[in-house]
Design a protein around this motif. Structure first.
Motif, PDB file in Angstrom:
ATOM      1  N   PRO A   1       0.824  -1.204   0.000  1.00  0.00           N
ATOM      2  CA  PRO A   1       0.000   0.000   0.000  1.00  0.00           C
ATOM      3  C   PRO A   1       0.862   1.261   0.000  1.00  0.00           C
ATOM      4  N   ALA A   2       0.394   2.273  -0.694  1.00  0.00           N
ATOM      5  CA  ALA A   2       1.110   3.535  -0.770  1.00  0.00           C
ATOM      6  C   ALA A   2       0.096   4.666  -0.791  1.00  0.00           C
ATOM      7  N   GLY A   3       0.577   5.871  -0.558  1.00  0.00           N
ATOM      8  CA  GLY A   3      -0.289   7.033  -0.626  1.00  0.00           C
ATOM      9  C   GLY A   3      -0.057   7.954   0.553  1.00  0.00           C
ATOM     10  N   ILE A   4      -0.767   9.072   0.531  1.00  0.00           N
ATOM     11  CA  ILE A   4      -0.635  10.085   1.577  1.00  0.00           C
ATOM     12  C   ILE A   4      -0.891   9.484   2.953  1.00  0.00           C
ATOM     13  N   ASP A   5      -2.029   8.813   3.093  1.00  0.00           N
ATOM     14  CA  ASP A   5      -2.414   8.269   4.397  1.00  0.00           C
ATOM     15  C   ASP A   5      -1.394   7.282   4.935  1.00  0.00           C
ATOM     16  N   VAL A   6      -0.931   6.396   4.059  1.00  0.00           N
ATOM     17  CA  VAL A   6       0.041   5.380   4.479  1.00  0.00           C
ATOM     18  C   VAL A   6       1.343   6.041   4.921  1.00  0.00           C
ATOM     19  N   GLU A   7       1.840   7.000   4.139  1.00  0.00           N
ATOM     20  CA  GLU A   7       3.115   7.644   4.477  1.00  0.00           C
ATOM     21  C   GLU A   7       3.010   8.491   5.743  1.00  0.00           C
ATOM     22  N   ILE A   8       1.901   9.191   5.920  1.00  0.00           N
ATOM     23  CA  ILE A   8       1.729   9.992   7.135  1.00  0.00           C
ATOM     24  C   ILE A   8       1.585   9.072   8.346  1.00  0.00           C
ATOM     25  N   ALA A   9       0.801   8.010   8.202  1.00  0.00           N
ATOM     26  CA  ALA A   9       0.648   7.059   9.308  1.00  0.00           C
ATOM     27  C   ALA A   9       1.986   6.429   9.672  1.00  0.00           C
ATOM     28  N   THR A  10       2.789   6.108   8.659  1.00  0.00           N
ATOM     29  CA  THR A  10       4.113   5.533   8.906  1.00  0.00           C
ATOM     30  C   THR A  10       4.988   6.517   9.675  1.00  0.00           C
ATOM     31  N   ALA A  11       4.998   7.777   9.242  1.00  0.00           N
ATOM     32  CA  ALA A  11       5.820   8.794   9.915  1.00  0.00           C
ATOM     33  C   ALA A  11       5.371   9.000  11.352  1.00  0.00           C
ATOM     34  N   ILE A  12       4.065   9.009  11.587  1.00  0.00           N
ATOM     35  CA  ILE A  12       3.547   9.201  12.951  1.00  0.00           C
ATOM     36  C   ILE A  12       3.886   7.999  13.827  1.00  0.00           C
ATOM     37  N   CYS A  13       3.707   6.800  13.294  1.00  0.00           N
ATOM     38  CA  CYS A  13       4.026   5.601  14.077  1.00  0.00           C
ATOM     39  C   CYS A  13       5.512   5.533  14.407  1.00  0.00           C
ATOM     40  N   GLU A  14       6.362   5.935  13.467  1.00  0.00           N
ATOM     41  CA  GLU A  14       7.806   5.970  13.747  1.00  0.00           C
ATOM     42  C   GLU A  14       8.095   6.960  14.872  1.00  0.00           C
ATOM     43  N   LYS A  15       7.456   8.112  14.825  1.00  0.00           N
ATOM     44  CA  LYS A  15       7.667   9.149  15.842  1.00  0.00           C
ATOM     45  C   LYS A  15       7.190   8.673  17.214  1.00  0.00           C
ATOM     46  N   LEU A  16       6.093   7.918  17.244  1.00  0.00           N
ATOM     47  CA  LEU A  16       5.514   7.453  18.514  1.00  0.00           C
ATOM     48  C   LEU A  16       6.061   6.097  18.963  1.00  0.00           C
ATOM     49  N   GLY A  17       6.838   5.438  18.099  1.00  0.00           N
ATOM     50  CA  GLY A  17       7.369   4.128  18.441  1.00  0.00           C
ATOM     51  C   GLY A  17       6.341   3.015  18.320  1.00  0.00           C
ATOM     52  N   TYR A  18       5.319   3.205  17.462  1.00  0.00           N
ATOM     53  CA  TYR A  18       4.279   2.201  17.251  1.00  0.00           C
ATOM     54  C   TYR A  18       4.568   1.399  15.991  1.00  0.00           C
ATOM     55  N   LYS A  19       4.008   0.201  15.937  1.00  0.00           N
ATOM     56  CA  LYS A  19       4.074  -0.617  14.733  1.00  0.00           C
ATOM     57  C   LYS A  19       2.793  -0.347  13.943  1.00  0.00           C
ATOM     58  N   LEU A  20       2.914  -0.087  12.651  1.00  0.00           N
ATOM     59  CA  LEU A  20       1.767   0.185  11.795  1.00  0.00           C
ATOM     60  C   LEU A  20       1.309  -1.107  11.129  1.00  0.00           C
ATOM     61  N   ASP A  21       0.036  -1.446  11.297  1.00  0.00           N
ATOM     62  CA  ASP A  21      -0.579  -2.575  10.602  1.00  0.00           C
ATOM     63  C   ASP A  21      -1.588  -2.006   9.621  1.00  0.00           C
ATOM     64  N   ILE A  22      -1.438  -2.324   8.345  1.00  0.00           N
ATOM     65  CA  ILE A  22      -2.354  -1.827   7.314  1.00  0.00           C
ATOM     66  C   ILE A  22      -3.299  -2.955   6.937  1.00  0.00           C
ATOM     67  N   MET A  23      -4.600  -2.655   6.998  1.00  0.00           N
ATOM     68  CA  MET A  23      -5.619  -3.640   6.645  1.00  0.00           C
ATOM     69  C   MET A  23      -6.271  -3.234   5.335  1.00  0.00           C
ATOM     70  N   ASP A  24      -6.495  -4.197   4.454  1.00  0.00           N
ATOM     71  CA  ASP A  24      -7.176  -3.959   3.189  1.00  0.00           C
ATOM     72  C   ASP A  24      -8.643  -4.329   3.376  1.00  0.00           C
ATOM     73  N   ILE A  25      -9.485  -3.300   3.605  1.00  0.00           N
ATOM     74  CA  ILE A  25     -10.906  -3.540   3.799  1.00  0.00           C
ATOM     75  C   ILE A  25     -11.705  -2.599   2.909  1.00  0.00           C
ATOM     76  N   GLU A  26     -12.974  -2.966   2.643  1.00  0.00           N
ATOM     77  CA  GLU A  26     -13.835  -2.105   1.842  1.00  0.00           C
ATOM     78  C   GLU A  26     -14.029  -0.782   2.561  1.00  0.00           C
ATOM     79  N   PHE A  27     -14.165   0.287   1.780  1.00  0.00           N
ATOM     80  CA  PHE A  27     -14.262   1.616   2.363  1.00  0.00           C
ATOM     81  C   PHE A  27     -15.419   1.709   3.355  1.00  0.00           C
ATOM     82  N   GLY A  28     -16.552   1.097   3.023  1.00  0.00           N
ATOM     83  CA  GLY A  28     -17.723   1.176   3.884  1.00  0.00           C
ATOM     84  C   GLY A  28     -17.525   0.530   5.241  1.00  0.00           C
TER      85      GLY A  28
END
Length: 196
Positions: free
Chosen positions: A1-28
């Motif tokens: 996965p790529a995009g604004i949301d993924v990159e911002i979430a990655t940067a925030i998780c790195e800053k907070l020391g969290y592990k980012l888990d990305i789930m592929d789910i329907e938008f709804g």
């Protein structure tokens, strides 16, 4: 996965020391996943009733995709002649919400994926598709004979969504605001959303 949301979430998780888990789910299913605590990630008053939002980190545009020879030349055509058109949207997105409110369910066809809506446009089952500008540009590049109208249908804020009262909202916002201040967020946004 790529995009604004993924990159911002990655940067925030790195800053907070969290592990980012990305789930592929329907938008709804996103709001339900957020509300139930299964997921911790656009902003509407209706959505604010179900979840808490972070500080906004970008402004997005809902664009209109049409065939190159379409009589629809601006968003105004939908308001004037909307009763004559079938509009495709990705189900449960803000494009779905706005179009349903503006033109009624009889004129809105919902699809699980934006690509399915675009395929219906290409095959002549729709008159246009309302979708986020960046995917709109990608779909047009991949499908000959389509174009994105110059006029936006709607402008909206992007933010992360959290379960109501989540303990993650405050540290997320603090990290996000630091990343906004140091220019990291703008660099990510500029990578995906051009100034024009």
């Amino acid at each position: 996965p790529a995009g604004i949301d993924v990159e911002i979430a990655t940067a925030i998780c790195e800053k907070l020391g969290y592990k980012l888990d990305i789930m592929d789910i329907e938008f709804g299913a996103i709001l339900g996943a957020v509300s139930s605590g299964k997921a911790d990630f656009t902003v509407t008053d209706e959505r604010k009733q179900s979840v808490d939002f972070s500080t906004s980190y970008a402004t997005g545009i809902q664009s209109i995709v049409v065939k190159e020879d379409s009589p629809i030349t601006s968003a105004d055509n939908l308001y004037v002649d909307g009763a004559d058109y079938q509009i495709g949207v990705q189900q449960d997105t803000t494009g779905d919400i706005y179009c349903s409110d503006d033109f009624g369910d009889d004129h809105v066809q919902r699809f699980n994926k934006g690509a399915d809506a675009v395929a219906a446009l290409v095959s002549g089952k729709l008159d246009c598709v309302v979708i986020d500008n960046e995917p709109a540009k990608s779909f047009v590049a991949a499908n000959e004979g389509l174009k994105v109208l110059d006029t936006a249908y709607a402008v909206e804020d992007y933010a992360a969504a959290f379960a109501k009262g989540s303990e993650l909202t405050e540290p997320f916002n603090k990290a996000l605001e630091e990343l906004i201040a140091d220019g990291t967020v703008q660099k990510i946004v500029d990578k995906y959303i051009s100034a024009d």
